[in-house]
Design a protein around this motif. Structure first.
Motif, mmCIF file in Angstrom:
data_model
loop_
_atom_site.group_PDB
_atom_site.id
_atom_site.type_symbol
_atom_site.label_atom_id
_atom_site.label_comp_id
_atom_site.label_asym_id
_atom_site.label_seq_id
_atom_site.Cartn_x
_atom_site.Cartn_y
_atom_site.Cartn_z
ATOM 1 N N GLY A 133 0.794 -1.212 0.000
ATOM 2 C CA GLY A 133 0.000 0.000 0.000
ATOM 3 C C GLY A 133 0.832 1.270 0.000
ATOM 4 N N ASN A 134 0.381 2.252 -0.774
ATOM 5 C CA ASN A 134 1.022 3.571 -0.854
ATOM 6 C C ASN A 134 2.484 3.466 -1.297
ATOM 7 N N GLY A 137 3.989 6.484 -2.454
ATOM 8 C CA GLY A 137 3.921 7.568 -1.491
ATOM 9 C C GLY A 137 5.062 7.516 -0.494
ATOM 10 N N CYS A 179 8.520 2.208 -7.507
ATOM 11 C CA CYS A 179 7.614 1.231 -6.915
ATOM 12 C C CYS A 179 8.253 -0.143 -7.024
ATOM 13 N N GLU A 213 -5.213 7.757 -11.909
ATOM 14 C CA GLU A 213 -6.014 6.786 -11.158
ATOM 15 C C GLU A 213 -7.152 6.271 -12.026
ATOM 16 N N GLY A 292 0.949 -2.792 -4.914
ATOM 17 C CA GLY A 292 -0.049 -2.038 -4.175
ATOM 18 C C GLY A 292 -0.671 -2.832 -3.036
ATOM 19 N N CYS A 299 -3.324 2.237 -11.257
ATOM 20 C CA CYS A 299 -2.526 3.429 -11.556
ATOM 21 C C CYS A 299 -1.947 3.273 -12.956
#
Length: 325
Positions: A133-134, A137, A179, A213, A292, A299
């Motif tokens: 997750g994230n 980010g 990522c 998104e 994710g 994404c």
């Protein structure tokens, strides 16, 4: 001696105060406006781990500073990377110097393109990248600092700093854009797509213009899941060109959350079949990457419409890397 372009990069004592670091770094254009890690000789040597600091992967466009291992180690330390990450950074630099990636165009366009990195294989767990997750980010040092180090390479060695980097608006991915691929083999991994050995450590670089998104449609059939991102990426590619057209050799990236990847597997689809559906809908290749956390929001990552193809290369560590504590 570490040489960044035409200047010698400063190496500090461990006790050096931040004001001295900032005073010496800012005129050289080293950094991104955020605080920097202290580049001490011990830290640089630990990052090199016995590698020849003078061995170069080649000149980095647009100003063609040398991507020597010494320079990469210095910039890795500056970005805050842990030892062990240099092999991944070197692989990413090697990949983005491939002619088909067109780094010169990416680094000098007035568009928003930058270099995004996808990390795959056992190194994701070993070096504590975040495939959950994230992942794009904040909060994961490995993701954040690897991307930051690569941006330092583009700026310090390539010269893609204000005045040379001509981006009209830019994007936050120019700070860091990394990522990690999910390792649970829900769909075949990137290593399988590349014909690599099972469990291979890989790095993929993408000339990314940003992120979009995308939600699947209600029924969650294969078309309900895959048509929306294909349509969005097709539209983004057309909107990014004055011709308003796509090209057969275009390649984009789709970050697919595990829940949707599992649904596609339940429908009996393989990675090859998923890519075929995406390509038929968009008119060109779209590479799905499973990553994710919980949820169904995908994404879409459009590649630079000026012409750039993602590149995937194996990572060659100096020696068997230990798992971080």
């Amino acid at each position: 001696m570490i040489r960044i372009g035409e200047v010698h990069a400063p190496v500090f004592d461990a006790a050096a105060p931040w004001r001295d670091i900032r005073r010496d770094m800012e005129p050289l254009g080293l950094g991104d406006g955020l605080p920097l890690a202290l580049p001490t000789r011990d830290a640089i040597e630990a990052m090199l781990d016995g590698r020849d600091p003078d061995r170069s992967l080649g000149p980095v466009p647009p100003l063609f500073g040398e991507a020597s291992m010494g320079n990469l180690a210095y910039l890795s330390v500056l970005a805050g990377c842990r030892p062990g990450v240099l092999a991944i950074l070197a692989a990413a630099v090697d990949a983005m110097l491939a002619p088909a990636f067109n780094l010169l165009g990416i680094a000098t366009t007035t568009g928003s393109a930058t270099v995004a990195v996808i990390v795959s294989g056992p190194q994701v767990t070993r070096l504590r990248f975040n495939p959950g997750g994230n992942g794009l980010g904040p909060g994961c040092a490995a993701n954040a600092t690897l991307g930051r180090a690569l941006q330092f390479v583009l700026g310090a060695l390539g010269g893609a700093r204000p005045g040379v980097d001509m981006a009209t608006i830019g994007q936050p991915g120019k700070y860091t854009f990394v990522c990690a691929e999910n390792q649970e083999a829900i769909l075949a991994a990137l290593a399988d797509r590349q014909g690599g050995a099972d469990g291979a450590d890989l790095v993929t670089v993408v000339g990314a213009t940003g992120t979009i998104e995308v939600l699947p449609r209600v029924d969650r059939s294969a078309s309900d899941i895959l048509f929306p991102p294909a349509d969005v990426l097709h539209a983004a590619k057309c909107a990014g060109r004055t011709s308003g057209e796509t090209r057969p050799d275009d390649v984009d990236i789709l970050l697919l959350p595990p829940e949707l990847a599992l649904r596609l597997r339940e429908l009996g689809l393989t990675r090859v079949e998923v890519e075929a559906i995406l390509a038929e809908r968009a008119g060109y290749a779209i590479i799905p990457v499973v990553t994710g956390g919980a949820g169904i929001k995908m994404c879409a990552i459009p590649s630079w419409p000026g012409g750039s193809r993602p590149q995937t290369v194996p990572v060659a560590p100096r020696r068997a890397a230990p798992t971080l504590p």
